[in-house]
Structures are given as structure tokens and as C-alpha cells.
Design a protein around this motif. Structure first.
Motif, PDB file in Angstrom:
ATOM      1  N   VAL A 150       0.813   5.173   0.759  1.00 46.18           N
ATOM      2  CA  VAL A 150       0.052   6.197   1.472  1.00 46.18           C
ATOM      3  C   VAL A 150       0.638   7.568   1.150  1.00 46.18           C
ATOM      4  O   VAL A 150       1.823   7.822   1.405  1.00 46.18           O
ATOM      5  CB  VAL A 150       0.068   5.946   2.997  1.00 46.18           C
ATOM      6  CG1 VAL A 150      -0.565   7.115   3.736  1.00 46.18           C
ATOM      7  CG2 VAL A 150      -0.660   4.653   3.323  1.00 46.18           C
ATOM      8  N   THR A 168       0.838  -1.199   0.000  1.00 43.28           N
ATOM      9  CA  THR A 168       0.000   0.000   0.000  1.00 43.28           C
ATOM     10  C   THR A 168       0.872   1.247   0.000  1.00 43.28           C
ATOM     11  O   THR A 168       1.860   1.319   0.736  1.00 43.28           O
ATOM     12  CB  THR A 168      -0.942   0.030   1.214  1.00 43.28           C
ATOM     13  OG1 THR A 168      -1.788  -1.122   1.178  1.00 43.28           O
ATOM     14  CG2 THR A 168      -1.805   1.278   1.214  1.00 43.28           C
ATOM     15  N   LEU A 208      -3.499   4.945  -1.425  1.00 45.26           N
ATOM     16  CA  LEU A 208      -4.390   5.724  -0.561  1.00 45.26           C
ATOM     17  C   LEU A 208      -3.905   7.164  -0.525  1.00 45.26           C
ATOM     18  O   LEU A 208      -2.761   7.414  -0.146  1.00 45.26           O
ATOM     19  CB  LEU A 208      -4.397   5.167   0.863  1.00 45.26           C
ATOM     20  CG  LEU A 208      -4.943   3.765   1.108  1.00 45.26           C
ATOM     21  CD1 LEU A 208      -4.818   3.421   2.585  1.00 45.26           C
ATOM     22  CD2 LEU A 208      -6.384   3.681   0.672  1.00 45.26           C
ATOM     23  N   GLY A 212      -3.961   6.853   6.929  1.00 40.82           N
ATOM     24  CA  GLY A 212      -3.641   6.005   5.785  1.00 40.82           C
ATOM     25  C   GLY A 212      -3.138   4.635   6.176  1.00 40.82           C
ATOM     26  O   GLY A 212      -3.547   3.625   5.588  1.00 40.82           O
ATOM     27  N   VAL A 234      -4.619  10.480   1.453  1.00 41.41           N
ATOM     28  CA  VAL A 234      -5.315  11.064   2.599  1.00 41.41           C
ATOM     29  C   VAL A 234      -5.223  12.571   2.423  1.00 41.41           C
ATOM     30  O   VAL A 234      -4.165  13.169   2.590  1.00 41.41           O
ATOM     31  CB  VAL A 234      -4.695  10.615   3.931  1.00 41.41           C
ATOM     32  CG1 VAL A 234      -5.508  11.159   5.100  1.00 41.41           C
ATOM     33  CG2 VAL A 234      -4.620   9.092   4.000  1.00 41.41           C
TER      34      VAL A 234
END
Length: 359
Positions: free
Chosen positions: A36, A34, A64, A107, A66
Motif C-alpha cells: 500500500v 499487498t 495499491l 488501502g 491510494v
């Protein structure tokens, strides 16, 4: 100073990873990882370029973003990134002075994978760097890559002097780290009320017994800020040294040493000191194949950067004493970072291990 970039154009330079790593007829490998990206923008000048990068990333890892931007920009981002990434606001239950840390907390908790890359909005990974970070996280809790600027306008050249000195003396502090999600959650995240958030995350992982890799060969490109932003960051970056006493004392000694050399009318002393700093920076440039990403002239920036830090170090101390901290958005932050643990119990659980070998 003119740019060292072969294109001199940010957009074309950013596209290189698509040409170099996509490969004709080859589908990208999707990693169980992932990415972030904590974000807070007040203008959308770089939206198209960042969207291109996120599109590329989204084929390779979970992404992701944020986004703590104002509502109008948040809505524009949601429209631009629909179907490309998971786009969410910071958790409103989080409290702290450093908005980036709050975004990272949101995140990492929302991440769907154990291996997590945390990166600023100007960081540009390629496929090989993502893969290397993923492999290293199978052995350590935190990975600290090495950033380099491309393209290289005068102010990025100037700041590269700092990077090379850090490389020569140990490891640099990049705009990206990779961490195991389980480690991050077990330690409860890190303090959101400090300025130097990357150092704080590194120290928190160490204090909880985590292991760290500092691969000097793991190069991740970074886009330079504009010159105005660079100028506005000089004292704030010097404020980070308040969390590292040895660095702070070195910076504060620069101006007195310069005054003594001038007063004694010994120009050779100044030239010798400058040559020594350049030589040290050149050591950092040559380390771990750094000549591939750091042009030869970057070592010449080291004495200029050190002089700047000598001036800004005193200004940073003055801000701490007179104003109670350094300006950060709409607030003021007092602590650069928390001290590394010193008590015997903390030492017993801290087993820092630096790895520089290839995975």
C-alpha cells in the motif's frame, strides 16, 4: 558534503534491484502480500522513476496506490500506471487531518492479502526485504524494518546521524511498516488526527495486544529528499518528540548544556560530549551488519544532528504553545501522537514482544 553513493545518480541507484534481484532467466516469485502506497503529490518530478519501481513491484506483490493528488495529477498517474497497479483515491467517507493515514485506511481495507506493507513514496524494497517482511508477519502483527539512504548527499548524511542514535538506543522509525490486515481491521485502524503516524500505528497495535518485530538487520533503501524539502522538515520532525517525553527533554537540554559548557570555558567538556555521541552512533552503525549500508563517516553526523534537534525542539514547543500545533499541508495538527496506554487494563492486554532474530 559530497554523496557517498557509488553512482551519485538516483535513477541508476534505483535500478540496482532490477539487476541484483531479477536474475537472468529467472521469473520472480509472487508473494501473497499487498503493498500500500499512500500518495499526495503536487509535482510529478519523480514519476518516471516511481513508475519503474511500481512495475518491478507489480511482478512480486499486489500493489495499491491510494492517490490523493489534485485531479490533473491523479489523471496523469492513472494513465502512467494503468495495468501496473490498482490506482484509487482515498475513501471520501474518511475524515481526519493526516492525509497519509486516510490513504492507509483506504488501502488496507482494499487489500486482497493478509500481509500488508505500508510504505512512503521514497521507500524502495528489494526482493529479499519483501520476503523477510512476509515471513515475519506469519509470527507477529507488525514489522518495523530499518531504512537507510542511498544515495547519500550531505543532508541525508546529516539525518543518518539520527538513524544511528535510534539504532544504538533501540529501534529507528522508518518510512515503512508491515502489518497484518486482520489486526489492522480489528483495531479499527489508527488515529488520523496526529502528526507522527507511524508511532501512532505502532502504539495502537501494541495497545490492542499485538506483537511487533524490530529486525535491525532488515534494511530497506530510501531515496533522500531534495535539500529544500529537508530544510523545511526540521521543526516538523522535531515536533514528533512531543509524543515521546524522554526524547523531548533530552533535546531541550542540549542548548542549556551547551551554554553552561561555553560559559565555564571548558572546551574539553564539549569535545568529550561530542566524542561520546559519535561513539554511541558508531554502536548503532555496527549493529546487525549496519556497516554494509551506513558508511563510516555517518557516525560523525550524530553530534550535528543532536545540536539541530536541540534548536528545533524549542521551536517545536513554541509552535505548540503559541500557534496551537504544527503546520501540515493546509491545516495545523496539535497532537504528535496519542500517549501509550498507562492504565492497568491496557497494560494487561499489551504484550509487546520485540524479535531481532532472523526468520
Amino acid at each position: 558534503m559530497s554523496s557517498f553513493s557509488p553512482t551519485g545518480d538516483v535513477r541508476r541507484a534505483t535500478r540496482r534491484w532490477e539487476v541484483e534481484h531479477e536474475g537472468a532467466g529467472r521469473s520472480p516469485v509472487r508473494l501473497p502480500m499487498t503493498y500500500v502506497l499512500p500518495l499526495r503529490w503536487h509535482t510529478d518530478t519523480g514519476l518516471a522513476e516511481l513508475t519503474d519501481y511500481l512495475r518491478w513491484l507489480g511482478h512480486r506483490v499486489e500493489v495499491l496506490v491510494v492517490d490523493g493528488s489534485p485531479p490533473d495529477l491523479f489523471a496523469r498517474h492513472a494513465q502512467a500506471w494503468r495495468g501496473l497497479v490498482r490506482h484509487l483515491p482515498p475513501d471520501p467517507s474518511e475524515r481526519g487531518l493526516n492525509g497519509k493515514v486516510l490513504g492507509v485506511h483506504t488501502g488496507v481495507r482494499a487489500a486482497g492479502n493478509e500481509h500488508v506493507v505500508i510504505a512512503d513514496d521514497d521507500v524502495r524494497y528489494d526482493e529479499s526485504a519483501l520476503t523477510a517482511a512476509h515471513r515475519l508477519l506469519s509470527r507477529v502483527d507488525l514489522v518495523r524494518p530499518q531504512n537507510y539512504f542511498d544515495p547519500l548527499p550531505w543532508h541525508a548524511w546529516w539525518d543518518t546521524g539520527r538513524t544511528l542514535l535510534n539504532r544504538a538506543l533501540g529501534a529507528d522509525y522508518p518510512g515503512t511498516l508491515a502489518v497484518r490486515r486482520s489486526t489492522f481491521l480489528a483495531m479499527g485502524g489508527y488515529d488520523p488526527n496526529v502528526l507522527f503516524e507511524n508511532l501512532e500505528l505502532i502504539r495502537t497495535v501494541r495497545a490492542h495486544g499485538g506483537t511487533e518485530a524490530t529486525p535491525a538487520w532488515l534494511y530497506v533503501r530510501r531515496l533522500p529528499p531534495d535539500a529544500a524539502h529537508f530544510r523545511g522538515q526540521r521543526v516538523r520532525q522535531a515536533y514528533d518528540d512531543l509524543a515521546q517525553p524522554a526524547r523531548l527533554l533530552t533535546a531541550l537540554a542540549v542548548l542549556p548544556a551547551l551554554a553552561v559548557a561555553i560559559a565555564s570555558r571548558r572546551p574539553r567538556l564539549l569535545l568529550g560530549a561530542a566524542a561520546g555521541v559519535v561513539a554511541l552512533a558508531e554502536t548503532g552503525r555496527r549493529r546487525a551488519g549496519g556497516t554494509r549500508v551506513f558508511p563510516p563517516a555517518t557516525a560523525l553526523a550524530a553530534p550535528l544532528w543532536l545540536l539541530e534537534r536541540g534548536v528545533c525542539g524549542w521551536l517545536a514547543v513554541a509552535q505548540r504553545l503559541v500557534l496551537g500545533g504544527v503546520s501540515y499541508g493546509d491545516t495545523r495538527i496539535r497532537r504528535a501522537a496519542n500517549r501509550a496506554p498507562r492504565n492497568p487494563r491496557a497494560r494487561a492486554i499489551l504484550h509487546f514482544r520485540s524479535r531481532r532474530d532472523r526468520p
